[in-house]
Design a protein around this motif. Structure first.
Motif, PDB file in Angstrom:
ATOM      1  N   LYS A  62      34.687 -29.149  46.865  1.00 46.76           N
ATOM      2  CA  LYS A  62      34.439 -30.554  46.543  1.00 46.76           C
ATOM      3  C   LYS A  62      35.224 -30.898  45.281  1.00 46.76           C
ATOM      4  O   LYS A  62      35.103 -30.211  44.270  1.00 46.76           O
ATOM      5  CB  LYS A  62      32.945 -30.811  46.331  1.00 46.76           C
ATOM      6  CG  LYS A  62      32.136 -30.799  47.620  1.00 46.76           C
ATOM      7  CD  LYS A  62      30.672 -31.146  47.361  1.00 46.76           C
ATOM      8  CE  LYS A  62      29.906 -31.260  48.683  1.00 46.76           C
ATOM      9  NZ  LYS A  62      28.471 -31.559  48.461  1.00 46.76           N
ATOM     10  N   LYS A  72      34.452 -41.447  50.124  1.00 46.70           N
ATOM     11  CA  LYS A  72      35.196 -40.379  50.799  1.00 46.70           C
ATOM     12  C   LYS A  72      36.101 -40.897  51.911  1.00 46.70           C
ATOM     13  O   LYS A  72      37.230 -40.426  52.079  1.00 46.70           O
ATOM     14  CB  LYS A  72      34.217 -39.340  51.365  1.00 46.70           C
ATOM     15  CG  LYS A  72      33.635 -38.416  50.322  1.00 46.70           C
ATOM     16  CD  LYS A  72      32.811 -37.308  50.942  1.00 46.70           C
ATOM     17  CE  LYS A  72      31.484 -37.826  51.445  1.00 46.70           C
ATOM     18  NZ  LYS A  72      30.597 -36.718  51.904  1.00 46.70           N
ATOM     19  N   GLU A  73      35.620 -41.898  52.682  1.00 44.07           N
ATOM     20  CA  GLU A  73      36.408 -42.380  53.814  1.00 44.07           C
ATOM     21  C   GLU A  73      37.651 -43.161  53.380  1.00 44.07           C
ATOM     22  O   GLU A  73      38.533 -43.440  54.193  1.00 44.07           O
ATOM     23  CB  GLU A  73      35.542 -43.246  54.739  1.00 44.07           C
ATOM     24  CG  GLU A  73      34.920 -44.463  54.073  1.00 44.07           C
ATOM     25  CD  GLU A  73      33.557 -44.186  53.482  1.00 44.07           C
ATOM     26  OE1 GLU A  73      32.833 -45.158  53.202  1.00 44.07           O
ATOM     27  OE2 GLU A  73      33.211 -42.993  53.312  1.00 44.07           O
ATOM     28  N   THR A  75      39.693 -42.091  50.830  1.00 41.74           N
ATOM     29  CA  THR A  75      40.499 -41.239  49.950  1.00 41.74           C
ATOM     30  C   THR A  75      41.897 -40.949  50.470  1.00 41.74           C
ATOM     31  O   THR A  75      42.830 -40.797  49.694  1.00 41.74           O
ATOM     32  CB  THR A  75      39.790 -39.898  49.684  1.00 41.74           C
ATOM     33  OG1 THR A  75      39.601 -39.208  50.939  1.00 41.74           O
ATOM     34  CG2 THR A  75      38.450 -40.116  49.024  1.00 41.74           C
ATOM     35  N   VAL A  97      43.255 -31.059  49.677  1.00 41.73           N
ATOM     36  CA  VAL A  97      42.677 -31.834  50.776  1.00 41.73           C
ATOM     37  C   VAL A  97      43.270 -31.386  52.111  1.00 41.73           C
ATOM     38  O   VAL A  97      42.563 -31.292  53.123  1.00 41.73           O
ATOM     39  CB  VAL A  97      42.904 -33.347  50.550  1.00 41.73           C
ATOM     40  CG1 VAL A  97      42.565 -34.147  51.810  1.00 41.73           C
ATOM     41  CG2 VAL A  97      42.065 -33.845  49.372  1.00 41.73           C
ATOM     42  N   VAL A 102      37.337 -31.757  50.000  1.00 42.31           N
ATOM     43  CA  VAL A 102      36.883 -33.143  50.088  1.00 42.31           C
ATOM     44  C   VAL A 102      36.910 -33.766  48.690  1.00 42.31           C
ATOM     45  O   VAL A 102      36.320 -33.226  47.752  1.00 42.31           O
ATOM     46  CB  VAL A 102      35.452 -33.238  50.659  1.00 42.31           C
ATOM     47  CG1 VAL A 102      34.978 -34.687  50.669  1.00 42.31           C
ATOM     48  CG2 VAL A 102      35.403 -32.649  52.061  1.00 42.31           C
ATOM     49  N   MET A 104      35.597 -36.370  46.231  1.00 46.26           N
ATOM     50  CA  MET A 104      34.337 -37.105  46.113  1.00 46.26           C
ATOM     51  C   MET A 104      34.494 -38.358  45.250  1.00 46.26           C
ATOM     52  O   MET A 104      35.316 -38.397  44.323  1.00 46.26           O
ATOM     53  CB  MET A 104      33.281 -36.201  45.457  1.00 46.26           C
ATOM     54  CG  MET A 104      33.102 -34.849  46.108  1.00 46.26           C
ATOM     55  SD  MET A 104      32.328 -34.953  47.726  1.00 46.26           S
ATOM     56  CE  MET A 104      30.649 -35.412  47.261  1.00 46.26           C
TER      57      MET A 104
END
Length: 229
Positions: A62, A72-73, A75, A97, A102, A104
């Motif tokens: 993370k 997150k969606e 990024t 990534v 991920v 954050m």
């Protein structure tokens, strides 16, 4: 146990957005083109060491990033765009990534906006009067905003980094977040925050050239194996 790698950020010009040109112009005026070039090479060397570090379980990592306020969606495009613009910080994040890490949501939008505005006003001051006024505003408000940002970031990490999980925090050296993190989070610094801060505060000073060379060597040296858990 929870693990958090800590990367104190050394910004390159691509991270500075609209104030980058102004910062570069002032930097060259203070130290000259050759010293400024060396400074940029040091920043590049620093990020090479970070990029070369093999994070444990990168596919489950993370990432918490200084100034990052997106969900997150959102990024993917942001990371791609900033990496393509030359941000070494985001080039490292892009690589992680792509391995499955991920990114954050890390910060509060309103707090980040307030600090950005203070920095822009200070950097864009056209005369000694406006510079003095904006500097006073920055000194009065900047520390308070930074403390609030640190509190928000720490609370966010404490709540979203789960038991047994690993994270990495990319954060400017002027922040003081470690005391605010939960006691069960094992913090692994990839570089010494105090030495990065010392470099940032002194690389303009010609009286510190000897010490700056020592710091340059440290910042660009490979990360020690003992930093790994």
């Amino acid at each position: 146990m929870r693990i958090l790698y800590h990367v104190p950020i050394l910004h390159n010009p691509s991270d500075l957005g609209s104030i980058a040109e102004n910062v570069q112009r002032k930097g060259i005026a203070l130290v000259g083109p050759e010293h400024w070039k060396k400074h940029l090479e040091t920043i590049d060397g620093f990020w090479n060491t970070i990029q070369g570090f093999e994070f444990k379980d990168a596919k489950e990592l993370k990432i918490y990033q200084d100034g990052f306020v997106a969900e997150k969606e959102q990024t993917g495009n942001i990371v791609q765009e900033l990496a393509e613009k030359g941000s070494r910080n985001y080039q490292v994040i892009k690589g992680l990534v792509e391995k499955g890490a991920v990114l954050m949501k890390t910060e509060d939008l309103d707090l980040v906006k307030k600090e950005v505005m203070l920095v822009k006003n200070l950097s864009g001051s056209k005369n000694i009067f406006s510079k003095t006024i904006n500097y006073i505003k920055y000194k009065l408000s900047g520390a308070s905003i930074l403390q609030k940002r640190d509190g928000f970031i720490a609370k966010n990490i404490n709540e979203t980094l789960g038991e047994g999980e690993t994270g990495v925090l990319f954060l400017g050296a002027y922040h003081d977040i470690v005391p605010k993190l939960a006691k069960d989070i094992k913090i692994i610094p990839l570089k010494d925050e105090a030495l990065i801060l010392e470099y940032q505060q002194n690389y303009y000073l010609k009286t510190k050239e000897g010490r700056i060379k020592e710091l340059e060597a440290y910042l660009t040296s490979p990360i020690k194996v003992w930093n790994k858990p």
